[in-house]
Design a protein around this motif. Structure first.
Motif, PDB file in Angstrom:
ATOM      1  N   GLU A  25      38.480  48.007  35.182  1.00 40.95           N
ATOM      2  CA  GLU A  25      39.361  47.244  34.306  1.00 40.95           C
ATOM      3  C   GLU A  25      40.408  46.574  35.187  1.00 40.95           C
ATOM      4  OE1 GLU A  25      42.519  48.098  30.745  1.00 40.95           O
ATOM      5  OE2 GLU A  25      40.615  49.177  30.697  1.00 40.95           O
ATOM      6  N   VAL A  26      40.535  45.267  35.058  1.00 47.23           N
ATOM      7  CA  VAL A  26      41.517  44.529  35.841  1.00 47.23           C
ATOM      8  C   VAL A  26      42.480  43.824  34.903  1.00 47.23           C
ATOM      9  CG1 VAL A  26      40.036  44.214  37.862  1.00 47.23           C
ATOM     10  CG2 VAL A  26      40.005  42.523  36.054  1.00 47.23           C
ATOM     11  N   LYS A  27      43.683  43.639  35.387  1.00 47.08           N
ATOM     12  CA  LYS A  27      44.709  42.975  34.601  1.00 47.08           C
ATOM     13  C   LYS A  27      44.880  41.539  35.078  1.00 47.08           C
ATOM     14  CE  LYS A  27      47.358  47.195  33.650  1.00 47.08           C
ATOM     15  NZ  LYS A  27      46.237  47.881  33.218  1.00 47.08           N
ATOM     16  N   CYS A  28      45.417  40.713  34.230  1.00 47.58           N
ATOM     17  CA  CYS A  28      45.682  39.317  34.559  1.00 47.58           C
ATOM     18  C   CYS A  28      46.488  39.228  35.855  1.00 47.58           C
ATOM     19  CB  CYS A  28      46.447  38.665  33.415  1.00 47.58           C
ATOM     20  SG  CYS A  28      46.827  36.935  33.705  1.00 47.58           S
ATOM     21  N   GLY A  29      46.018  38.413  36.784  1.00 52.25           N
ATOM     22  CA  GLY A  29      46.713  38.223  38.056  1.00 52.25           C
ATOM     23  C   GLY A  29      46.329  39.208  39.140  1.00 52.25           C
ATOM     24  N   GLU A  30      45.563  40.232  38.797  1.00 53.29           N
ATOM     25  CA  GLU A  30      45.146  41.234  39.781  1.00 53.29           C
ATOM     26  C   GLU A  30      43.985  40.690  40.618  1.00 53.29           C
ATOM     27  OE1 GLU A  30      43.281  45.745  39.759  1.00 53.29           O
ATOM     28  OE2 GLU A  30      44.309  45.016  37.992  1.00 53.29           O
ATOM     29  N   PRO A  31      44.108  40.701  41.938  1.00 58.40           N
ATOM     30  CA  PRO A  31      43.025  40.188  42.787  1.00 58.40           C
ATOM     31  C   PRO A  31      41.753  41.015  42.619  1.00 58.40           C
ATOM     32  CG  PRO A  31      45.037  40.530  44.060  1.00 58.40           C
ATOM     33  CD  PRO A  31      45.258  41.156  42.719  1.00 58.40           C
ATOM     34  N   ILE A  32      40.613  40.333  42.600  1.00 52.20           N
ATOM     35  CA  ILE A  32      39.329  41.023  42.496  1.00 52.20           C
ATOM     36  C   ILE A  32      38.478  40.815  43.749  1.00 52.20           C
ATOM     37  CG2 ILE A  32      39.270  41.024  39.978  1.00 52.20           C
ATOM     38  CD1 ILE A  32      37.360  38.621  40.148  1.00 52.20           C
ATOM     39  N   ILE A  33      38.838  39.831  44.550  1.00 56.45           N
ATOM     40  CA  ILE A  33      38.091  39.550  45.769  1.00 56.45           C
ATOM     41  C   ILE A  33      38.998  38.838  46.763  1.00 56.45           C
ATOM     42  CG2 ILE A  33      37.197  37.294  45.057  1.00 56.45           C
ATOM     43  CD1 ILE A  33      34.468  38.290  46.289  1.00 56.45           C
ATOM     44  N   LYS A  34      38.735  39.058  48.040  1.00 55.79           N
ATOM     45  CA  LYS A  34      39.477  38.385  49.101  1.00 55.79           C
ATOM     46  C   LYS A  34      38.481  37.526  49.876  1.00 55.79           C
ATOM     47  CE  LYS A  34      42.455  39.356  53.047  1.00 55.79           C
ATOM     48  NZ  LYS A  34      43.065  40.393  53.870  1.00 55.79           N
ATOM     49  N   LEU A  35      38.857  36.275  50.138  1.00 52.78           N
ATOM     50  CA  LEU A  35      37.980  35.352  50.845  1.00 52.78           C
ATOM     51  C   LEU A  35      38.513  35.063  52.236  1.00 52.78           C
ATOM     52  CD1 LEU A  35      37.583  32.644  48.047  1.00 52.78           C
ATOM     53  CD2 LEU A  35      36.159  34.638  48.431  1.00 52.78           C
ATOM     54  N   ASN A  36      37.619  34.932  53.181  1.00 52.57           N
ATOM     55  CA  ASN A  36      37.973  34.463  54.518  1.00 52.57           C
ATOM     56  C   ASN A  36      37.783  32.945  54.488  1.00 52.57           C
ATOM     57  OD1 ASN A  36      37.976  33.601  57.198  1.00 52.57           O
ATOM     58  ND2 ASN A  36      37.098  35.516  57.945  1.00 52.57           N
ATOM     59  N   LEU A  37      38.826  32.229  54.054  1.00 52.94           N
ATOM     60  CA  LEU A  37      38.721  30.785  53.857  1.00 52.94           C
ATOM     61  C   LEU A  37      38.406  30.043  55.139  1.00 52.94           C
ATOM     62  CD1 LEU A  37      41.543  30.131  51.242  1.00 52.94           C
ATOM     63  CD2 LEU A  37      39.072  30.178  50.880  1.00 52.94           C
ATOM     64  N   ASP A  38      38.948  30.493  56.257  1.00 51.88           N
ATOM     65  CA  ASP A  38      38.661  29.824  57.530  1.00 51.88           C
ATOM     66  C   ASP A  38      37.162  29.856  57.831  1.00 51.88           C
ATOM     67  OD1 ASP A  38      41.325  29.186  57.964  1.00 51.88           O
ATOM     68  OD2 ASP A  38      41.715  31.010  59.127  1.00 51.88           O
ATOM     69  N   LEU A  39      36.562  31.016  57.657  1.00 48.26           N
ATOM     70  CA  LEU A  39      35.124  31.159  57.906  1.00 48.26           C
ATOM     71  C   LEU A  39      34.316  30.301  56.937  1.00 48.26           C
ATOM     72  CD1 LEU A  39      32.740  32.747  59.337  1.00 48.26           C
ATOM     73  CD2 LEU A  39      32.812  34.182  57.299  1.00 48.26           C
ATOM     74  N   LEU A  40      34.674  30.350  55.657  1.00 45.66           N
ATOM     75  CA  LEU A  40      33.921  29.610  54.649  1.00 45.66           C
ATOM     76  C   LEU A  40      34.044  28.101  54.846  1.00 45.66           C
ATOM     77  CD1 LEU A  40      34.754  31.918  51.621  1.00 45.66           C
ATOM     78  CD2 LEU A  40      32.639  31.841  52.944  1.00 45.66           C
ATOM     79  N   LYS A  41      35.225  27.637  55.241  1.00 42.78           N
ATOM     80  CA  LYS A  41      35.399  26.210  55.538  1.00 42.78           C
ATOM     81  C   LYS A  41      34.590  25.821  56.773  1.00 42.78           C
ATOM     82  CE  LYS A  41      39.935  25.683  53.453  1.00 42.78           C
ATOM     83  NZ  LYS A  41      41.375  25.479  53.688  1.00 42.78           N
TER      84      LYS A  41
END
Length: 77
Positions: A25-41
């Motif tokens: 159960e997650v609440k509004c605004g609670e992170p569910i995943i972290k991305l490595n944006l540098d790698l993905l870009k």
């Protein structure tokens, strides 16, 4: 269900850190995943993200509007 990116399945999880698991159960605004944006870009990944409601018979879900949203923008009533 949240699906992040186009063809990201080919990364086999690289660039993603899952912060909550299915059934949590997650609440509004609670992170569910972290991305490595540098790698993905660097890998030229399209980060278009789909939100898929799989249990709509359990709860009435009404979206305010459809389209692109920003961080912490409310999308349902």
């Amino acid at each position: 269900m949240v699906h992040i990116g186009i063809d990201t399945v080919n990364l086999n999880g690289e660039g993603f850190t899952i912060l909550s698991k299915q059934g949590d159960e997650v609440k509004c605004g609670e992170p569910i995943i972290k991305l490595n944006l540098d790698l993905l870009k660097k890998k030229n990944i399209d980060l278009s993200t789909m939100l898929i409601i799989t249990n709509s018979k359990e709860k009435d879900v009404q979206f305010i509007e459809y389209g692109q949203v920003s961080n912490k923008q409310k999308i349902n009533r």
